[in-house]
Design an enzyme around this catalytic site. Structure first.
Site, PDB file in Angstrom:
ATOM      1  N   LYS A 231       2.317  -3.234   6.006  1.00  0.00           N
ATOM      2  CA  LYS A 231       3.134  -2.763   4.701  1.00  0.00           C
ATOM      3  C   LYS A 231       4.096  -2.517   4.395  1.00  0.00           C
ATOM      4  O   LYS A 231       4.777  -2.963   3.599  1.00  0.00           O
ATOM      5  CB  LYS A 231       2.044  -1.740   4.074  1.00  0.00           C
TER       6      LYS A 231
ATOM      7  N   TYR B 155      -1.337  -0.784  10.347  1.00  0.00           N
ATOM      8  CA  TYR B 155      -1.663  -0.940   9.033  1.00  0.00           C
ATOM      9  C   TYR B 155      -0.470  -0.453   8.506  1.00  0.00           C
ATOM     10  O   TYR B 155       0.108  -1.205   7.352  1.00  0.00           O
ATOM     11  CB  TYR B 155      -2.633  -0.125   8.339  1.00  0.00           C
TER      12      TYR B 155
ATOM     13  N   SER C  31       1.098  -1.458  -0.081  1.00  0.00           N
ATOM     14  CA  SER C  31       0.342  -0.118  -0.035  1.00  0.00           C
ATOM     15  C   SER C  31       0.751   0.521   0.308  1.00  0.00           C
ATOM     16  O   SER C  31       2.087   1.300   0.940  1.00  0.00           O
ATOM     17  CB  SER C  31      -0.838   0.052   1.216  1.00  0.00           C
TER      18      SER C  31
END
Length: 210
Positions: free
Chosen positions: A127, A123, A110
């Site tokens: 990533k 998150y 991402s």
């Protein structure tokens, strides 16, 4: 092709049916790839069914929006387990089989790995960690003709974005969210190209430019 699913049995079977109807071969295998036994069983099912393993796409993950002040260590650990540890365990199970004939490791990352994103600190960290793992594999496995690359889609019209109701497609340079089918050409290129490894391909309407 092996389609993994944790709970969405019907959706997985629909994907299998579409592949078979197009002349391909596919099976669906249930399993939580954040559990090591399930990750190993998934890879074993692929090898048992097709005799070899050419490509693994690490796409499992969660992207629940969690405000920084509400993020606990348990929640942080859970996101890393689902997003990062699962990719490690699936890849570790797959690599011994790929060493026989070469192969491709693909990681769905991402833009949050570079910018922090809009989801959560956990998150973004998961990533970024995934891309670090990818870089290690790209270096360590090159003598075995195994490449490792990442794709960083953003923002794609999936359930994750639908849950982020405040996010507007007007924030993107092209003025719209991406479609899941717009990711496939990059996946195919990685699968077909032996001279590409250790790279992250951004598919994000120009949101993050390199």
């Amino acid at each position: 092709m092996v389609i993994n699913f944790a709970r969405s049995h019907d959706a997985a079977e629909e994907v299998v049916a579409s592949i078979v109807n197009a002349g391909g071969q596919a099976i669906a295998v249930q399993g939580d790839v954040s559990v090591e036994a399930d990750a190993r069983r998934l890879i074993s099912a692929a090898v048992d069914q097709f005799g070899r393993l050419d490509c693994v796409i690490n796409n499992a993950g969660v992207g629940e929006k969690i405000p920084l002040e509400s993020l606990t260590s348990d929640a942080f650990d859970q996101v890393l387990k689902l997003n990062l540890l699962s990719a490690f365990m699936v890849s570790q199970a797959a690599i011994p089989h790929m060493m026989k004939n070469g192969g491709r490791l693909i990681f769905m990352s991402s833009g949050a790995a570079r910018t922090g994103g809009i989801i959560s600190a956990a998150y973004a960290a998961s990533k970024a960690g995934m891309e670090g793992l990818m870089h290690y594999y790209a270096t360590y496995l090159r003598e075995h003709r195994i490449t490792a690359n990442a794709i960083a889609p953003s923002l794609i019209a999936t359930d994750m974005i639908n849950r982020a109701a405040h996010q507007s497609d007007k924030s993107l340079p092209l003025g719209r969210f991406g479609r899941p089918d717009e990711i496939w050409p990059a996946v195919r290129m990685i699968m077909e190209t032996e001279y590409l490894t250790g790279q992250t391909i951004h598919i994000d309407a120009g949101r993050y430019m390199t």
